[in-house]
Design a protein around this motif. Sequence first.
Motif: not given
Length: 470
Positions: A407-429
């Motif tokens: 996750g990307e973190v913004g200056l206001s403390g929000e967690v911003r979306p990241v690209n290609r999340i499905e490939q990241r999840i599949a690699e972790a699994e």
Amino acid sequence: MAKDKIAYVCSNCGQESPKWIGKCPACGQWNTFKEIRVAGDTGTHAARSAAASLRSNFVSHPKDNRALRLRDISNHDDPRIDMHDEELNRVLGGGLVPGSIVLLGGEPGIGKSTLSLQTMLRMPEKKILYVSGEESAHQLKMRANRLGGENDRPAQTENFLILCENSLEAIFDHIKAEAPELVVIDSIQTIMTEDVESSAGSIAQVRECASALLRFAKTSGVPVILIGHITKEGTLAGPKILEHIVDTVIQFEGDQHYMYRILRSIKNRFGSTSELGIYEMQQNGLRQVSNPSELLLTQDRDGLSGIAITSAIEGIRPFLVETQALVSTAAYGTPQRSATGFDQRRLNMLLAVLEKRVGFKLMQKDVFINIAGGLRVTDLAMDLSVIAAVLSSNVDTPIESGWCMAGEVGLSGEVRPVNRIEQRIAEAEKLGFTDMIIPKYNLQGFDAKKYHIQLHPVRKVEEALRAIFG
């Protein structure tokens, strides 16, 4: 005969001047202008005549150079040359383009010559001319035997030619006589032409030799691989003019004390510059690392604080990276902020977010960040793992095994979306992780039920830290 001319060239950026100046107007460096002697009107006559003779030999039907309409230009792609190396093919954009000129740079002893030599030994179907200006033929023979090129496959080295030469004109004569399908120059800083009265490796020599080799590659269609040196500032020697001449610039990175080597594309006219190749240095050469996640993670990290795992992406390849953090009380008045493999300015921003938005006071603490394995990662999805590792080390509480995040973190403390999340999840699994923290906005557009890993969507940094530490 025309008289030789005196010119002054900046050794840092290549800016030319008719007279000596103290400060370079292009790069702003002081006392970098060096005097060079340039030949008159016949300055590059030999190189031009050599390239012209090569054109007549390799191009049977030269075409007239005329303007063409865009719609009349054929859009077919030339077939790329397979280097028989998946990592190198990926970084090049799918293989070596015919007629291209590639610059391979790296620090001394990093493995540039080893990579090029073992790659050429895997291509018995191509006639290759390997020009070395640094080593003797006997030294190259010993290296080839160590890499298994001659002992294991003696018949496959029939088309592999070795030439130990420093003169550009002599190299062109051998190219004309042998008609190779691929030329390797090791290294461009050792090649010199007789038309420039300066030592090998100077700006004028590198520029003239690279320009002549570029004309040869474009007119004959034979690809050329140049091996270049790295200056003490960490940039390719030449200086930048050499990067502008070539089509592709590949940098070989890594610490000599680590066994991993990173092949990274800096410039590529035929592919993406975000691709990454990973090798492991062994006794018999460089081994391709097809699954870097298993090698970059600490096998036994249970009970260790300051370690967070993130699912990062470089190019098209997802892999899991271990972020290590150490937070301790500052021994001096000014706390230290150090980052290895991560952007220093982004670390300062994340620490400010952690202090302002979450409420953890780190003003009087030393903070050290390290990306394990010697990698240098630029993926913004590392932000969440950096904050989690810093907090884990600060409170001396380890993160549970089986947890990873992205996750990307913004200056206001929000967690911003990241690209290609499905490939990241599949690699972790695939690597056996049980829980993963992802941005809540990434849940839109894909079915989370098809994954067996537990997903924890979060909107703010506080929610992520609460999910990790309870």
